[in-house]
Design a protein around this motif. Sequence first.
Motif, PDB file in Angstrom:
ATOM      1  N   VAL A 106      26.426  30.473  43.853  1.00  0.00           N
ATOM      2  CA  VAL A 106      26.633  31.394  44.971  1.00  0.00           C
ATOM      3  C   VAL A 106      26.035  30.829  46.256  1.00  0.00           C
ATOM      4  O   VAL A 106      26.667  30.850  47.324  1.00  0.00           O
ATOM      5  CB  VAL A 106      26.024  32.784  44.656  1.00  0.00           C
ATOM      6  CG1 VAL A 106      25.936  33.641  45.926  1.00  0.00           C
ATOM      7  CG2 VAL A 106      26.845  33.504  43.599  1.00  0.00           C
ATOM      8  N   ILE A 107      24.817  30.292  46.163  1.00  0.00           N
ATOM      9  CA  ILE A 107      24.139  29.755  47.354  1.00  0.00           C
ATOM     10  C   ILE A 107      24.893  28.534  47.889  1.00  0.00           C
ATOM     11  O   ILE A 107      25.109  28.409  49.100  1.00  0.00           O
ATOM     12  CB  ILE A 107      22.672  29.391  47.033  1.00  0.00           C
ATOM     13  CG1 ILE A 107      21.890  30.666  46.687  1.00  0.00           C
ATOM     14  CG2 ILE A 107      22.014  28.697  48.226  1.00  0.00           C
ATOM     15  CD1 ILE A 107      20.529  30.391  46.104  1.00  0.00           C
ATOM     16  N   LYS A 124      36.933  33.899  49.061  1.00  0.00           N
ATOM     17  CA  LYS A 124      37.405  34.645  47.885  1.00  0.00           C
ATOM     18  C   LYS A 124      36.717  34.146  46.616  1.00  0.00           C
ATOM     19  O   LYS A 124      36.336  34.944  45.745  1.00  0.00           O
ATOM     20  CB  LYS A 124      38.920  34.521  47.758  1.00  0.00           C
ATOM     21  CG  LYS A 124      39.689  35.290  48.834  1.00  0.00           C
ATOM     22  CD  LYS A 124      41.182  35.170  48.642  1.00  0.00           C
ATOM     23  CE  LYS A 124      41.936  35.954  49.728  1.00  0.00           C
ATOM     24  NZ  LYS A 124      43.410  35.834  49.558  1.00  0.00           N
ATOM     25  N   ILE A 125      36.543  32.824  46.523  1.00  0.00           N
ATOM     26  CA  ILE A 125      35.829  32.245  45.376  1.00  0.00           C
ATOM     27  C   ILE A 125      34.379  32.725  45.372  1.00  0.00           C
ATOM     28  O   ILE A 125      33.827  33.087  44.322  1.00  0.00           O
ATOM     29  CB  ILE A 125      35.894  30.702  45.420  1.00  0.00           C
ATOM     30  CG1 ILE A 125      37.337  30.225  45.274  1.00  0.00           C
ATOM     31  CG2 ILE A 125      35.010  30.091  44.323  1.00  0.00           C
ATOM     32  CD1 ILE A 125      37.541  28.749  45.518  1.00  0.00           C
ATOM     33  N   LEU A 126      33.762  32.743  46.549  1.00  0.00           N
ATOM     34  CA  LEU A 126      32.384  33.220  46.683  1.00  0.00           C
ATOM     35  C   LEU A 126      32.270  34.681  46.257  1.00  0.00           C
ATOM     36  O   LEU A 126      31.335  35.055  45.528  1.00  0.00           O
ATOM     37  CB  LEU A 126      31.917  33.054  48.129  1.00  0.00           C
ATOM     38  CG  LEU A 126      30.537  33.612  48.496  1.00  0.00           C
ATOM     39  CD1 LEU A 126      29.441  32.939  47.672  1.00  0.00           C
ATOM     40  CD2 LEU A 126      30.265  33.441  49.985  1.00  0.00           C
ATOM     41  N   GLY A 127      33.221  35.503  46.696  1.00  0.00           N
ATOM     42  CA  GLY A 127      33.219  36.917  46.323  1.00  0.00           C
ATOM     43  C   GLY A 127      33.338  37.110  44.818  1.00  0.00           C
ATOM     44  O   GLY A 127      32.659  37.972  44.234  1.00  0.00           O
ATOM     45  N   PHE A 128      34.185  36.292  44.184  1.00  0.00           N
ATOM     46  CA  PHE A 128      34.352  36.373  42.727  1.00  0.00           C
ATOM     47  C   PHE A 128      33.052  35.996  42.017  1.00  0.00           C
ATOM     48  O   PHE A 128      32.659  36.650  41.039  1.00  0.00           O
ATOM     49  CB  PHE A 128      35.486  35.442  42.283  1.00  0.00           C
ATOM     50  CG  PHE A 128      35.587  35.301  40.789  1.00  0.00           C
ATOM     51  CD1 PHE A 128      36.177  36.294  40.026  1.00  0.00           C
ATOM     52  CD2 PHE A 128      35.069  34.174  40.149  1.00  0.00           C
ATOM     53  CE1 PHE A 128      36.258  36.169  38.638  1.00  0.00           C
ATOM     54  CE2 PHE A 128      35.140  34.045  38.770  1.00  0.00           C
ATOM     55  CZ  PHE A 128      35.742  35.046  38.015  1.00  0.00           C
ATOM     56  N   LEU A 129      32.368  34.954  42.497  1.00  0.00           N
ATOM     57  CA  LEU A 129      31.106  34.522  41.880  1.00  0.00           C
ATOM     58  C   LEU A 129      30.039  35.612  41.968  1.00  0.00           C
ATOM     59  O   LEU A 129      29.325  35.874  40.997  1.00  0.00           O
ATOM     60  CB  LEU A 129      30.604  33.246  42.558  1.00  0.00           C
ATOM     61  CG  LEU A 129      31.386  31.957  42.266  1.00  0.00           C
ATOM     62  CD1 LEU A 129      30.899  30.826  43.169  1.00  0.00           C
ATOM     63  CD2 LEU A 129      31.229  31.556  40.801  1.00  0.00           C
ATOM     64  N   LEU A 189      28.398  37.618  38.824  1.00  0.00           N
ATOM     65  CA  LEU A 189      26.940  37.643  38.661  1.00  0.00           C
ATOM     66  C   LEU A 189      26.443  39.084  38.506  1.00  0.00           C
ATOM     67  O   LEU A 189      25.660  39.392  37.594  1.00  0.00           O
ATOM     68  CB  LEU A 189      26.268  36.977  39.861  1.00  0.00           C
ATOM     69  CG  LEU A 189      24.736  37.061  39.949  1.00  0.00           C
ATOM     70  CD1 LEU A 189      24.091  36.382  38.760  1.00  0.00           C
ATOM     71  CD2 LEU A 189      24.243  36.428  41.253  1.00  0.00           C
ATOM     72  N   ASN A 190      26.906  39.974  39.374  1.00  0.00           N
ATOM     73  CA  ASN A 190      26.484  41.378  39.323  1.00  0.00           C
ATOM     74  C   ASN A 190      26.875  42.046  38.007  1.00  0.00           C
ATOM     75  O   ASN A 190      26.075  42.760  37.392  1.00  0.00           O
ATOM     76  CB  ASN A 190      27.088  42.155  40.493  1.00  0.00           C
ATOM     77  CG  ASN A 190      26.458  41.776  41.826  1.00  0.00           C
ATOM     78  OD1 ASN A 190      25.332  41.291  41.871  1.00  0.00           O
ATOM     79  ND2 ASN A 190      27.188  42.004  42.903  1.00  0.00           N
TER      80      ASN A 190
END
Length: 233
Positions: free
Chosen positions: A184-185, A206-211, A215-216
Motif C-alpha cells: 500500500v505504501i 484503482k489498484i491502490l484502492g483494491f489493496l 487489507l481492511n
Amino acid sequence: KQYTGSGAMHILSVSGMHVGVVFLVISFIVSLLFPKGRFEKLKTIILTGSIWFYALLTGLSPSVFRAAAMLSFIVIGNALSRKSSIYNTLCASALLILISNTQLIKNIGFQLSYIAVLGIVIFYEPIRKLWQPKFKIFNKIWELVAVSISAQIATGALSAFYFNQFPNYFILSNIVAGPLSGLVIYAASIVLLLSPLKQIAKILSKILGFLVMFLNKSLAYIESLPYSVSKGI
C-alpha cells in the motif's frame, strides 16, 4: 476496530516503517540522479533533509522522530565511512528526542516505539535461527513471524498495562498486514510520483484502492475470529 482487535494498530499510525519507505524511495531517486561515488555530500544533504521534511510534515511523533534521527545518523555515518552500532544509534536518537522534550519519557508512543525496536534488535536473530526453512517463501513468512514475536516479547506487558487487552492472533495479523501495508505504501508513493500522468495514475489509484480494501477486510476477518482478543487484563 479491526486494527486494534487483530493487533495491527501500528499500521494506521505514521511510524518508523513509513519513514523507512520514504527513505528508500528518495534513495532510489537520488541514486538515479547522481552517479555512484560522486556528489556524496550533496546526496547526504538531500537524504537527511528529505527525511526531516517528511518527519515535520507528519507531526514529528515519537516513532517518526526516532526513525528520522536513526536514519540521519546512519546516512551521515556512511558519508563519513563510519560503521554504526544499532544500539548506539538507538540510544543517540533517544537522547536527541529527550533533549528536545524531556516529558516524552512519559509518552506511550515513545516507550512502545523504542521498546519494540530494542526487542526486535535483541530477539529477532535468535528466534529466526530456531528454524531455517529451505523454501524461500516459508523463510520470508518465518522472518515476519520472528519480527512479530520479538516485538511482542518486548511490548506485550506494557501494551497490556496501558490498554488492558492482548491480541491473541498478532502473528497471523502481522503475516497478512506486513506485506500488504508495504504494498500500500509503495503503491501510494508511485501514484503520488506519477500523478501528473492522469491516465496511468487513475489505473494505479484503482489498484491502490483494491489493496487497501483487501487489507481492511483481511484484518476484519481475523478480528472476528473466536478468542481474537483477551480483554480485561
